[in-house]
Motif scaffolding. Structure first.
Motif: not given
Ligand code: NAP
Length: 480
Positions: A18-26, A49-53, A89-93, A115-118, A144-146
């Motif tokens: 939820a704090t990631g780039d995709l969540a923020r932009r889209k 949900v994300s890792r950050s506290d 805040s959750v540790d996915a792993a 699951l907008s995570v790796a 999400e992809k890939p």
């Molecule tokens: P990102 O900016 O790196 O964000 C990753 C997110 O995952 C953050 O919220 C991070 O939380 C969380 N995370 C990382 N490790 C974690 C853990 N152990 N437990 C819980 N949360 C964890 O990635 P993104 O660009 O948003 O991409 C997310 C997914 O969407 C990826 O699979 C990517 O391939 C896919 N995608 C992205 C885009 C895009 O434009 N960005 C487009 C298409 C597909 P913290 O911030 O708290 O660490």
């Protein structure tokens, strides 16, 4: 034309990443737009949900920043939206945070886990959701992809997800399928009687599918270098566009009927000859670095451009090639499907050139819409001369009175809540696409094949032009 908003039932959307780039932009702006449109039932909630506290307030501040470009500053609306949002805040792993997540979710409303995570986290998250009883038989899981790097890894991801969720609960996102024009392609083909009788090899000479980008891979070069244009774009996005263009009419517009037909197209694809592929890598230009500079790998043989000729070996398409191309650092940002109809069988205007014949262009970006190029008499005196005229439909014009066009993510997330999988890829589709792509990629690796260099701002490498030229055809220009 006025668009209708169909409210969805109350839901808990749990957004991992939820704090990631995709969540923020889209995702956050998309959700906010749907909220503003009045699509949410009153007691719907979104749990980030994300890792950050982070405290709830800290997290809401991040969401507020993410939606800043999507609102007109109406504080009441923003705070009503933020009120729906919680944070855990959750540790996915690992084990941290799962008890809190369990406590935060409800089982008596629609549950969707996004699951907008790796992808390496997909299996672990799915397992914990199931083992802890957080997810139910009715829950949806969105990934999400890939979706995999090759057939073997896609199978592994499918197996991990299917061990915990049934296929009808799994939503694999390809955001291209959420685009207005892509769905309009189905409406054009299957809600009109005009085109379908002509939609075959007897009447269509060839089809061009182009997804060109102006941007380089700078900033994500290291990641991109592991995939390249074939994995990043062709196996998923261009393949989906090809499927929707080439598929047979499904008997009904249901998720499995549509996806069965798409799968048949992928299964009908012939292996691609290496002579039918053009691979490129952009070179340095002025201040701009080369692909190798951006990828941080001065020996990289990963392609930033690919053009290829694809044959769909079935009754409808035998003899009508599909040419696909996509690349970075090209002249313009443009995505389109161009359907080239055959010239009239007999020309009654001897000595007059037919400008370009009938081409139906379905534009995904910019300016989503469709244009049908026709040949007409050049108006005015001077005898019979032929010229080209276009029947143009830009959706933004025809939807003037409707709300702003929806972003693909808005539509797709609401489809998840509604439980409609039509615009999501089924597991067997993804595997079939990898089964087709894998040997092509393996051949490059085996032969250590170097891509041809091309100029920034061009239409790609020379080989791509030759690919068409050899067949007596030309690519549509990318930009003017
Ligand atoms: P990102 O900016 O790196 O964000 C990753 C997110 O995952 C953050 O919220 C991070 O939380 C969380 N995370 C990382 N490790 C974690 C853990 N152990 N437990 C819980 N949360 C964890 O990635 P993104 O660009 O948003 O991409 C997310 C997914 O969407 C990826 O699979 C990517 O391939 C896919 N995608 C992205 C885009 C895009 O434009 N960005 C487009 C298409 C597909 P913290 O911030 O708290 O660490």
């Amino acid at each position: 034309m006025v668009s209708r908003v169909i409210p969805v039932n109350a839901f808990d959307l749990v957004l991992f990443g939820a704090t990631g780039d995709l969540a923020r932009r889209k995702i956050w702006p998309g959700l906010f737009h749907r909220f503003l449109a009045g699509q949410f039932a009153d007691d719907s909630r979104i749990i980030g949900v994300s890792r950050s506290d982070l405290s709830r307030a800290d997290f809401q501040a991040k969401v507020s920043a993410a939606i800043s470009s999507a609102h007109d500053g109406d504080k009441d609306k923003i705070s009503a939206f933020l009120d729906l949002i919680d944070y855990v805040s959750v540790d996915a792993a690992g084990d941290r945070g799962w008890d809190n997540l369990e406590a935060a979710t409800r089982s008596d409303v629609i549950q969707a886990f996004y699951l907008s995570v790796a992808p390496k986290f997909f299996g672990a998250i799915a397992r914990r959701l199931r083992d802890r009883g957080i997810a139910t038989e009715e829950s949806r899981i969105v990934v999400e992809k890939p979706f995999g790097h090759d057939l073997a890894s896609a199978r592994t991801l499918n197996a991990e997800l299917r061990a915990c969720f049934q296929e009808h609960q799994i939503y694999r996102i390809d955001h291209y399928l959420g685009k207005e024009t892509v769905q309009n392609l189905m409406a054009l083909r299957f809600a009109n009687s005009l085109f379908e009788p002509l939609w075959n090899a007897s009447h269509i000479d060839h089809v061009q599918i182009t997804v060109s980008e102006k941007l380089s891979v700078d900033g994500r070069g290291e990641y991109y270098d592991q995939s390249g244009a074939m994995r990043d774009m062709v196996q998923n996005h261009l393949m989906q566009l090809l499927c929707l263009t080439a598929m047979e009419p499904p008997s009904k517009f249901t998720p499995n009927a549509v996806r069965n037909e798409k799968l048949k197209v992928i299964e009908a694809l012939e292996a691609v000859e290496s002579s039918d592929i053009a691979r490129g890598q952009y070179r340095a230009s002025g201040d701009q670095g080369s692909y190798r500079d951006h990828s941080g790998n001065d020996k990289s043989i990963t392609e930033s451009f690919i053009g290829l000729k694809v044959n769909v070996a079935n009754w409808r398409w035998a003899g009508t090639p599909f040419y696909l191309r996509t690349g970075k650092c090209l002249r313009e940002r443009l995505s389109e499907i161009a359907v080239y109809f055959r010239n009239p069988p007999h020309m009654i205007f001897p000595g007059l050139d037919v400008p370009q014949g009938n081409v139906l262009v379905i534009r995904l970006q910019p300016d989503e819409g469709m244009t049908l190029h026709t040949t007409i008499k050049d108006p005015g005196p001077g005898g019979m001369r032929l010229t080209e005229a276009s029947l143009d439909m830009t959706f933004a014009d025809s939807l003037k009175d409707a709300e702003r066009p929806q972003d693909a993510y808005e539509r797709l997330i609401m489809d998840v809540i509604r439980g409609d999988q039509t615009l999501f890829m089924r597991g067997d589709e993804v595997e079939a696409a990898w089964a087709w792509a894998d040997p092509i990629i393996a051949d490059w690796t085996d032969r250590n094949l170097k891509p041809q260099q091309y100029d920034v701002g061009s239409s790609g490498p020379e080989d791509s032009l030759l690919l068409m030229h050899r067949d007596g055809r030309r690519w549509r220009p990318i930009g003017n």
